[in-house]
Design an enzyme around this catalytic site. Structure first.
Site, PDB file in Angstrom:
ATOM      1  CE  LYS A 120      -3.484   2.308   2.763  1.00 39.16           C
ATOM      2  NZ  LYS A 120      -4.474   2.338   3.800  1.00 39.16           N
ATOM      3  CD  GLU A 178       9.034  -6.029   7.281  1.00 39.00           C
ATOM      4  OE1 GLU A 178       8.868  -4.892   6.635  1.00 39.00           O
ATOM      5  OE2 GLU A 178       8.960  -6.380   8.573  1.00 39.00           O
ATOM      6  N   GLY A 208      -5.177  -1.803   4.814  1.00 35.03           N
ATOM      7  CA  GLY A 208      -4.230  -3.021   4.464  1.00 35.03           C
ATOM      8  C   GLY A 208      -4.734  -4.267   4.643  1.00 35.03           C
ATOM      9  NE  ARG A 209      -6.674  -3.930  10.716  1.00 35.89           N
ATOM     10  CZ  ARG A 209      -6.205  -2.679  10.882  1.00 35.89           C
ATOM     11  NH1 ARG A 209      -4.903  -2.392  10.142  1.00 35.89           N
ATOM     12  NH2 ARG A 209      -6.561  -1.606  11.696  1.00 35.89           N
ATOM     13  CD  GLU A 222      -2.150  -4.510  11.253  1.00 33.44           C
ATOM     14  OE1 GLU A 222      -0.735  -4.557  11.337  1.00 33.44           O
ATOM     15  OE2 GLU A 222      -2.568  -4.251  10.248  1.00 33.44           O
ATOM     16  CG  HIS A 241      -5.257 -36.105  16.030  1.00 31.96           C
ATOM     17  ND1 HIS A 241      -5.393 -37.399  16.779  1.00 31.96           N
ATOM     18  CD2 HIS A 241      -6.362 -35.843  15.059  1.00 31.96           C
ATOM     19  CE1 HIS A 241      -6.559 -38.120  16.256  1.00 31.96           C
ATOM     20  NE2 HIS A 241      -7.130 -37.008  15.244  1.00 31.96           N
ATOM     21  CE  LYS A 300       5.510  -1.006  10.139  1.00 28.49           C
ATOM     22  NZ  LYS A 300       4.526  -0.442   9.089  1.00 28.49           N
TER      23      LYS A 300
HETATM   24  O1  F6P Z   1       3.078  -3.110   9.888  1.00 31.45           O
HETATM   25  C1  F6P Z   1       1.734  -3.234   9.517  1.00 31.45           C
HETATM   26  C2  F6P Z   1       1.030  -2.729   8.328  1.00 31.45           C
HETATM   27  O2  F6P Z   1       1.180  -1.336   8.148  1.00 31.45           O
HETATM   28  C3  F6P Z   1      -0.372  -3.354   8.028  1.00 31.45           C
HETATM   29  O3  F6P Z   1      -1.141  -2.691   8.276  1.00 31.45           O
HETATM   30  C4  F6P Z   1       0.065  -3.503   6.554  1.00 31.45           C
HETATM   31  O4  F6P Z   1      -0.875  -4.667   5.877  1.00 31.45           O
HETATM   32  C5  F6P Z   1       1.393  -4.246   6.188  1.00 31.45           C
HETATM   33  O5  F6P Z   1       2.129  -3.250   7.200  1.00 31.45           O
HETATM   34  C6  F6P Z   1       1.921  -3.902   4.896  1.00 31.45           C
HETATM   35  O6  F6P Z   1       2.017  -2.315   4.477  1.00 31.45           O
HETATM   36  P1  F6P Z   1       2.251  -2.022   2.859  1.00 31.45           P
HETATM   37  O7  F6P Z   1       1.150  -2.733   2.238  1.00 31.45           O
HETATM   38  O8  F6P Z   1       1.931  -0.718   2.950  1.00 31.45           O
HETATM   39  O9  F6P Z   1       3.476  -2.634   2.438  1.00 31.45           O
END
Ligand code: F6P
Length: 539
Positions: free
Chosen positions: A206, A212, A267-268, A353, A384, A504
């Site tokens: 987003k 990452e 995002g979620r 979240e 199990h 972060k």
């Molecule tokens: O760290 C949480 C977050 O901001 C989530 O809410 C989001 O889904 C994820 O990181 C990834 O964010 P982006 O789509 O901006 O890379």
């Protein structure tokens, strides 16, 4: 808005809880032959049997009263109207617009967003068709066979969950993989056996700033350029899903190959936006549109059904009931479907979240427990493993069971066994087995106390006809709106996520300290300093 604990409905619920907290499901069922019918509701193609919950008709009436006092319906309508209900970020919350049929009008800041949504969907469909048909070829002219989604959180969990859930509907000649973790092993494993000539990377983010994702995307770019021998390869092997056009451009992806979404998509809540591009390539544009139709059906149900017949509202209110009155800390989500393997993980982000918040909409510390811990694994595997604790442990763990009447596997006998286990677990959790019953069955006296299962463990049973794109859309929307209902009762902002920021920021401070050539001056606490020093000494 007043504290929820001060409201009349809350106080009535507290008094009511005192009265019924020890009532056993055995007695509730014995007293009322119509209990199952009374507490089963249908909506948007799903059935919810909540008769095995520790409730009476009075509980439901009081929970409905609570929803009314907390103005859940008003807040829901404000969301659908595009109002900025995400107060801390001053944003509208319009994931429902992502699945609105074309022609519907949903405005925010005076702008109808539905045509934008359909414009992107059409572009995604054209692109997905080109990949699926082989019209789009890689840098060396080869057909794309492998799709790797690079993204994390909401830009990963939905796409992976949906791909696994809908795999029987996917193009089986293609390979889909997901790179999320910044651990290099994630990228290595996803690419080790792939031919770069046949591989497309979808960079999903987003913000297009997430550490990452940006790291994995840069690694993927270098991998592709190295294997394909030219920077020009990027144009044919990278596309992006993002709200950040400049970021995408800066990374070197042609914005013609960018599929956009908007800040009003959390995002979620984004698996049905451009973030779902990998899903669309896997199951085709028609399948994706079916999934959106399923989402929309549940949106309409949530928007229009009265609270007593409203599946997501009931589920949200039941979560409040256990979380706040019984003191339950968690909710287990147990899908009886191998394909729904990652659904609990998906719901972890969606729920935790969204509702892992300690202040209310006014920024004031809440005086009650908010979002529960969500966890789960598919049945029958969980049986199990951890079910023992649910059956005989000392913690109350409400469970959502999810089952599908029609199997996706041709092994029909397996499905009978699967469903028998599903129904048996809910039965065992509700009714248990008493010492008297065990003795009558000949249980040795010394063993009997160990074998007693108390029962009275509450469960929802969610049934759908079949796992398909439409059903998946309905299920995801069911939980989205349950989360919404909980958040509205607690009066928290379910749409921000400030809690993830601090980690972060600190990681960004530590990265140069780990990588510095000269000994850095460390200004952390003694534990963090020692950990950094140990890592540096080992490097
Ligand atoms: O760290 C949480 C977050 O901001 C989530 O809410 C989001 O889904 C994820 O990181 C990834 O964010 P982006 O789509 O901006 O890379």
């Amino acid at each position: 808005m007043s504290n929820v604990t001060d409201t009349p409905a809350w106080q009535k619920l507290a008094a009511h809880h005192d009265k019924i907290k020890d009532v056993h499901l055995r007695d509730l069922f014995a007293k009322d032959a119509s209990r199952a019918a009374k507490f089963t509701v249908e909506g948007a193609g799903l059935t919810l049997d909540y008769s095995k919950q520790r409730i009476t008709e009075e509980t439901v009436a009081l929970l409905a009263e609570l929803a009314k006092e907390r103005k859940v319906a008003e807040r829901r309508d404000a969301m659908f109207r595009g109002e900025k209900i995400n107060v801390s970020e001053d944003r509208a919350v319009l994931h429902v617009a992502l699945r609105a049929p074309s022609g519907e009008v949903i405005e925010t800041d005076g702008h109808d967003v539905v045509p934008d949504v359909h414009g992107v969907l059409d572009r995604m469909a054209a692109f997905a068709d080109k990949i699926r048909s082989g019209e789009w070829v890689g840098h060396t002219g080869k057909r794309i066979k492998n799709v790797i989604n690079i993204g994390i959180g909401g830009s990963y969990l939905g796409p992976e969950m949906a791909y696994l859930a809908l795999r029987p509907y996917s193009d089986r000649d293609m390979t889909f993989r997901f790179v999320s973790n910044v651990d290099g092993a994630c990228f290595d494993e996803a690419t080790r056996d792939l031919n770069a000539e046949e591989t497309l990377f979808i960079v999903s983010s987003k913000t297009f700033t997430t550490l990452e994702t940006m790291t994995n995307a840069a690694t993927a770019r270098a991998w592709a350029v190295e294997h394909l021998g030219s920077e020009d390869a990027v144009a044919k092997h990278f596309v992006a899903n993002s709200t950040n056009t400049q970021g995408v451009e800066k990374f070197g992806i042609d914005t013609a190959n960018m599929f956009e979404f908007w800040d009003w998509v959390g995002g979620r809540y984004s698996m049905d936006s451009a973030i779902g591009l990998s899903t669309m390539i896997a199951i085709g544009p028609d399948g994706f549109r079916d999934m959106l139709a399923g989402f929309h059906e549940m949106d309409e149900h949530f928007r229009t059904a009265p609270v007593e017949k409203n599946l997501p509202m009931l589920m949200g209110l039941l979560t409040v009931w256990y979380n706040n009155f019984f003191g339950a800390q968690t909710l287990a989500v147990l899908p009886y479907s191998e394909h729904m393997k990652r659904f609990p993980a998906y719901l972890q982000q969606l729920q935790m979240e969204s509702n892992g918040k300690h202040v209310d909409m006014a920024g004031k510390h809440v005086d009650l427990q908010t979002g529960p811990i969500i966890w789960g694994e598919p049945g029958t595997d969980g049986q199990h493993s951890f079910y023992q604790l649910i059956h005989q442990g000392t913690k109350l763990i409400p469970c959502d069971f999810i089952g599908f009447l029609t199997p996706l596997s041709a092994l029909a006998h397996h499905h009978d066994l699967l469903m028998a286990n599903l129904f048996a677990q809910a039965e065992a959790l509700a009714f248990g087995k008493t010492a008297a019953e065990l003795t009558a069955e000949g249980s040795p006296a010394a063993q009997t106390p160990f074998r007693v299962t108390e029962g009275n463990r509450p469960t929802n049973m969610i049934l759908a006809e079949k796992l398909d794109p439409k059903t998946l859309g309905r299920l995801v929307a069911l939980y989205e709106h349950s989360v919404f209902t909980q958040g509205a009762v607690w009066n928290i902002d379910s749409f921000d996520q400030w809690g993830v920021e601090l980690g972060k920021v600190l990681a960004n401070r530590i990265i140069p300290e780990l990588e510095a050539k000269d000994e850095p001056t460390l200004g952390h606490d003694s534990s963090t300093n020692a950990l950094i020093e140990r890592y540096r000494a080992h490097k």
